[in-house]
Design a protein around this motif. Structure first.
Motif, PDB file in Angstrom:
ATOM      1  N   ASN A  36       0.801  -1.222   0.000  1.00  0.00           N
ATOM      2  CA  ASN A  36       0.000   0.000   0.000  1.00  0.00           C
ATOM      3  C   ASN A  36       0.835   1.274   0.000  1.00  0.00           C
ATOM      4  O   ASN A  36       0.288   2.367  -0.099  1.00  0.00           O
ATOM      5  N   CYS A  37       2.159   1.145   0.159  1.00  0.00           N
ATOM      6  CA  CYS A  37       3.008   2.328   0.306  1.00  0.00           C
ATOM      7  C   CYS A  37       3.111   3.124  -0.992  1.00  0.00           C
ATOM      8  O   CYS A  37       3.109   2.565  -2.089  1.00  0.00           O
ATOM      9  N   LEU A  38       3.203   4.426  -0.830  1.00  0.00           N
ATOM     10  CA  LEU A  38       3.435   5.341  -1.949  1.00  0.00           C
ATOM     11  C   LEU A  38       4.802   5.988  -1.758  1.00  0.00           C
ATOM     12  O   LEU A  38       5.174   6.376  -0.648  1.00  0.00           O
ATOM     13  N   VAL A  39       5.545   6.108  -2.851  1.00  0.00           N
ATOM     14  CA  VAL A  39       6.823   6.820  -2.855  1.00  0.00           C
ATOM     15  C   VAL A  39       6.586   8.100  -3.638  1.00  0.00           C
ATOM     16  O   VAL A  39       6.262   8.061  -4.830  1.00  0.00           O
ATOM     17  N   LEU A  40       6.724   9.231  -2.968  1.00  0.00           N
ATOM     18  CA  LEU A  40       6.397  10.525  -3.570  1.00  0.00           C
ATOM     19  C   LEU A  40       7.666  11.350  -3.757  1.00  0.00           C
ATOM     20  O   LEU A  40       8.521  11.393  -2.871  1.00  0.00           O
ATOM     21  N   ASN A  41       7.752  12.027  -4.900  1.00  0.00           N
ATOM     22  CA  ASN A  41       8.954  12.808  -5.190  1.00  0.00           C
ATOM     23  C   ASN A  41       8.880  14.211  -4.586  1.00  0.00           C
ATOM     24  O   ASN A  41       7.966  14.538  -3.832  1.00  0.00           O
TER      25      ASN A  41
ATOM     26  N   GLN B  14       5.825  16.846  -3.846  1.00  0.00           N
ATOM     27  CA  GLN B  14       4.773  16.690  -2.840  1.00  0.00           C
ATOM     28  C   GLN B  14       5.000  17.665  -1.686  1.00  0.00           C
ATOM     29  O   GLN B  14       5.969  17.564  -0.954  1.00  0.00           O
ATOM     30  N   LEU B  15       4.085  18.584  -1.519  1.00  0.00           N
ATOM     31  CA  LEU B  15       4.144  19.551  -0.429  1.00  0.00           C
ATOM     32  C   LEU B  15       3.708  18.876   0.869  1.00  0.00           C
ATOM     33  O   LEU B  15       2.716  18.146   0.898  1.00  0.00           O
TER      34      LEU B  15
ATOM     35  N   PHE C 216       8.980  20.979   0.741  1.00  0.00           N
ATOM     36  CA  PHE C 216       9.062  19.966  -0.312  1.00  0.00           C
ATOM     37  C   PHE C 216      10.250  19.048  -0.014  1.00  0.00           C
ATOM     38  O   PHE C 216      11.356  19.298  -0.491  1.00  0.00           O
ATOM     39  N   PRO C 217      10.073  17.987   0.775  1.00  0.00           N
ATOM     40  CA  PRO C 217      11.179  17.049   0.994  1.00  0.00           C
ATOM     41  C   PRO C 217      11.576  16.391  -0.329  1.00  0.00           C
ATOM     42  O   PRO C 217      10.791  16.329  -1.273  1.00  0.00           O
TER      43      PRO C 217
ATOM     44  N   VAL D 177      -1.883  18.990   0.035  1.00  0.00           N
ATOM     45  CA  VAL D 177      -0.805  19.037   1.016  1.00  0.00           C
ATOM     46  C   VAL D 177      -0.871  17.759   1.844  1.00  0.00           C
ATOM     47  O   VAL D 177      -1.920  17.433   2.408  1.00  0.00           O
ATOM     48  N   LEU D 178       0.245  17.027   1.913  1.00  0.00           N
ATOM     49  CA  LEU D 178       0.304  15.785   2.677  1.00  0.00           C
ATOM     50  C   LEU D 178       0.481  16.093   4.157  1.00  0.00           C
ATOM     51  O   LEU D 178       1.354  16.868   4.544  1.00  0.00           O
TER      52      LEU D 178
END
Length: 195
Positions: free
Chosen positions: A61-66, A69-70, A81-82, A101-102
């Motif tokens: 279920n994991c998402l890898v976000l670049n 992603q705020l 923005f990591p 926004v996460l």
């Protein structure tokens, strides 16, 4: 390199600027900071990490976000923005002035550069620690093979594991990555891709 472009703006003014800007802008409690482009080693490492982590996590279920992603750092009144974010629970997104926004990152990865290292190690880490969902903070060197993984314990303490050039693997979350894969095609001497 980061440089302030506007100071003392409201959150609403920040999001208005962000929506119109062609560059990434972070919000640091009233100050807007423009994020400059990164060097080639940084970009290669980011691409390598995304590929390796996605490959490891693609079935779950994991998402890898670049770095687009705020992320909201509520306690610090910041929006940042990591370089990479991993979230395995259902992502909690808040719409702010038309942007997602996460709110619940679980693993945050920053790739160190001369201009960001001090802030990544101090100010940002202090804020990331205040997000209850964050259980790992990863710092990846861009000038040598070194990965630092800080893990939150049940006692809310942060333990550091240094991965050095002689280490063949690096554990990030549930993934075991090859050090050589993280640094694939990175040439620290010439700053051009290695063959």
């Amino acid at each position: 390199m980061t440089a302030p472009i506007v100071t003392q703006v409201s959150e609403e003014e920040y999001f208005a600027l962000l929506k119109e800007s062609t560059e990434k802008l972070e919000y640091h409690g009233g100050e807007v900071v423009a994020m400059a482009g990164a060097q080639l080693p940084h970009n290669l490492i980011a691409s390598n990490l995304i590929a390796s982590l996605w490959n490891c996590l693609r079935e779950g279920n994991c998402l890898v976000l670049n770095s687009d992603q705020l992320v909201h750092l509520v306690e610090c009144s910041k929006y940042v923005f990591p370089d990479l974010v991993i979230v395995c629970q259902a992502p909690v997104l808040t719409e702010r002035y038309g942007l997602d926004v996460l709110e619940n990152p679980e693993i945050i990865i920053e790739i160190l550069s001369d201009s960001t290292e001090l802030v990544d190690r101090t100010e940002k880490f202090d804020c990331y620690k205040q997000i209850a969902s964050v259980n790992e903070y990863v710092l990846v060197a861009s000038k040598k093979k070194k990965v630092e993984v800080y893990r939150r314990t049940e006692a809310n303490e942060w333990l550091l594991h240094d991965y050095l050039p002689q280490d063949q693997t690096v554990r990030i979350g549930s993934c075991t990555l090859l050090m050589d894969d993280i640094y694939r095609k990175v040439d620290f001497e010439t700053r051009t891709p290695a063959p």
